[in-house]
Design a protein around this motif. Structure first.
Motif, short mmCIF file in Angstrom:
data_model
loop_
_atom_site.label_atom_id
_atom_site.label_comp_id
_atom_site.label_asym_id
_atom_site.label_seq_id
_atom_site.Cartn_x
_atom_site.Cartn_y
_atom_site.Cartn_z
N THR A 220 126.40 76.30 -56.15
CA THR A 220 126.31 76.96 -54.72
C THR A 220 125.60 78.16 -54.61
O THR A 220 125.03 78.83 -55.83
CB THR A 220 127.83 77.02 -54.14
OG1 THR A 220 128.49 77.99 -55.00
CG2 THR A 220 128.42 75.52 -54.06
N VAL A 221 125.35 78.73 -53.28
CA VAL A 221 124.75 79.95 -53.46
C VAL A 221 125.25 81.24 -53.95
O VAL A 221 124.60 82.11 -54.66
CB VAL A 221 124.44 80.21 -51.59
CG1 VAL A 221 123.97 81.53 -51.72
CG2 VAL A 221 123.46 79.19 -51.07
N ASP A 222 126.71 81.15 -53.98
CA ASP A 222 127.27 82.24 -54.73
C ASP A 222 127.58 81.98 -56.25
O ASP A 222 128.20 82.41 -56.78
CB ASP A 222 128.65 82.25 -54.11
CG ASP A 222 129.59 81.25 -53.98
OD1 ASP A 222 129.08 80.15 -54.60
OD2 ASP A 222 130.68 81.36 -53.36
N ARG A 258 136.49 75.49 -48.84
CA ARG A 258 135.47 76.52 -49.60
C ARG A 258 134.22 75.55 -50.27
O ARG A 258 133.18 76.21 -50.38
CB ARG A 258 136.09 77.33 -50.43
CG ARG A 258 137.05 78.26 -49.72
CD ARG A 258 137.91 79.07 -50.80
NE ARG A 258 138.81 80.11 -50.13
CZ ARG A 258 139.86 80.57 -50.64
NH1 ARG A 258 140.03 80.36 -52.02
NH2 ARG A 258 140.30 81.37 -50.09
N ASP A 261 131.89 74.15 -47.55
CA ASP A 261 131.24 75.44 -47.04
C ASP A 261 130.11 75.51 -48.12
O ASP A 261 128.92 76.03 -47.66
CB ASP A 261 132.02 76.57 -47.11
CG ASP A 261 132.97 76.38 -45.46
OD1 ASP A 261 132.63 75.38 -44.63
OD2 ASP A 261 133.88 76.92 -45.35
N GLY A 262 130.44 75.60 -49.29
CA GLY A 262 129.31 75.85 -50.20
C GLY A 262 128.14 75.08 -50.41
O GLY A 262 127.07 75.32 -50.49
N ARG A 264 127.20 73.11 -47.60
CA ARG A 264 126.55 73.26 -46.36
C ARG A 264 125.73 74.33 -46.59
O ARG A 264 124.70 74.29 -45.71
CB ARG A 264 127.45 73.24 -45.33
CG ARG A 264 128.39 72.18 -45.04
CD ARG A 264 128.99 71.81 -43.62
NE ARG A 264 129.18 70.24 -43.30
CZ ARG A 264 130.64 70.06 -43.17
NH1 ARG A 264 131.50 71.06 -43.37
NH2 ARG A 264 130.89 68.83 -42.97
N ASP A 265 125.86 75.32 -47.21
CA ASP A 265 125.08 76.60 -47.20
C ASP A 265 123.85 76.14 -48.26
O ASP A 265 122.88 76.79 -48.09
CB ASP A 265 125.81 77.90 -48.39
CG ASP A 265 126.93 78.64 -47.47
OD1 ASP A 265 126.83 78.60 -46.14
OD2 ASP A 265 127.52 79.30 -48.05
N TRP A 298 117.50 69.77 -39.99
CA TRP A 298 117.77 71.05 -40.67
C TRP A 298 116.46 71.34 -41.38
O TRP A 298 115.90 72.37 -41.56
CB TRP A 298 118.94 70.88 -41.52
CG TRP A 298 119.06 72.18 -42.52
CD1 TRP A 298 119.65 73.37 -42.16
CD2 TRP A 298 118.68 72.39 -43.94
NE1 TRP A 298 119.54 74.14 -43.06
CE2 TRP A 298 119.00 73.54 -44.16
CE3 TRP A 298 118.05 71.50 -44.64
CZ2 TRP A 298 118.54 74.12 -45.37
CZ3 TRP A 298 117.62 71.80 -45.90
CH2 TRP A 298 118.10 73.05 -46.35
#
Length: 304
Positions: A220-222, A258, A261-262, A264-265, A298
């Protein structure tokens, strides 16, 4: 791990129970029957469940096998500890050479067959068909859904069996159900982590969806590493099978949000389905198609 042995009137009498007390225990339910003339104490009967009781029954049958016989088919899968799903467990399956006769009784199914080297092994001191031979036998004889679910579970528990299956299949070329078996065996994948995931792969194929990658790890992004059940990289879609046991605690739901969400980021769409929707998979197909369309929008917006 403790596992009770099956009880017979002879073994109970040897332990000091009179015929009167045995009959009384059976009438009261303190002793419960698992096959003709074979019993368990009620606490063991209830604790084991159908698969555990079948294992006890199979080990009891195995104690009386001749040297040219072995536990086979679904009974072998149970003794190997392979997860089984929606299969009859009333009869213990045994295989023996063609010089012996096959037979089916209320508690026994005796098959006639030939052995090749390496197709018989020992489990708990019991002669059992190897994992590879067991998978091939079940692919020949079970309905497709059940054969794939058990076959996936077998490769999950023993990945080395995958290299042995082609040889066993070739040796089985004159046996019943070989065409069905070939189709099933080509489809097996030990990366499926549950019956639900195996059935999901079947439905994905049946409904004409592209074949996904399984158990793909994404970052993920993070920087968190997450693993997804199904991944269509080119389409930007993740698929998740949600079994009934998946969310047992409130924290499970928080972690899952969470996790989603990760994804979808990263611009990925997430499609979920549950066990009931495996029977109405066209609903999932429409959900998948909408997810693909959203990802395309998207991607277009991002390109502008």
């Amino acid at each position: 791990m403790y596992e009770p042995r099956g009880l017979t009137r002879k073994s109970l009498a040897a332990s000091g129970m009179s015929e009167h007390h045995i009959s009384k225990a059976l009438r009261s339910g303190e002793l419960a029957g698992i096959a003709h003339g074979l019993y368990l104490w009620r606490k063991d009967f209830d604790a084991l469940g159908p698969v555990g009781r079948h294992r006890v029954h199979a080990r009891h049958i195995a104690s009386g096998l001749d040297t040219d016989e072995a536990i086979s088919h679904i009974s072998a899968a149970v003794l190997h500890g392979i997860d089984v799903w929606d299969v009859p467990l009333r009869r213990v399956h045994v295989s023996r050479p063609p010089s012996r006769s096959g037979r089916v009784t209320s508690g026994l199914h005796a098959h006639t067959t030939n052995w090749d080297d390496g197709e018989i092994t020992q489990v708990l001191g019991v002669p059992v068909t190897s994992v590879a031979r067991t998978v091939v036998d079940l692919a020949r004889t079970l309905p497709r859904d059940q054969a794939i679910a058990v076959g996936d579970a077998a490769l999950r528990s023993d990945p080395s069996a995958a290299t042995q299956i082609p040889r066993v299949l070739e040796a089985s070329r004159c046996r019943y159900g070989l065409v069905s078996a070939s189709s099933v065996l080509q489809f097996l994948d030990g990366r499926s982590e549950s019956v639900g995931e195996s059935l999901s792969r079947i439905r994905i194929l049946e409904y004409g969806l592209p074949a996904p990658d399984l158990q793909r790890e994404l970052v993920t992004v993070d920087g968190r590493r997450v693993r997804v059940d199904f991944y269509w990289e080119d389409l930007g879609v993740v698929g998740e099978f949600d079994g009934h046991e998946k969310f047992t605690e409130p924290q499970d739901l928080i972690d899952e949000r969470r996790w989603e969400d990760g994804l979808r980021d990263l611009g990925l769409e997430v499609v979920r389905w549950d066990p009931e929707e495996l029977e109405t998979f066209e609903v999932v197909v429409r959900r998948f198609e909408r997810a693909v369309a959203r990802h395309r929008m998207w991607a277009l917006d991002r390109a502008q």
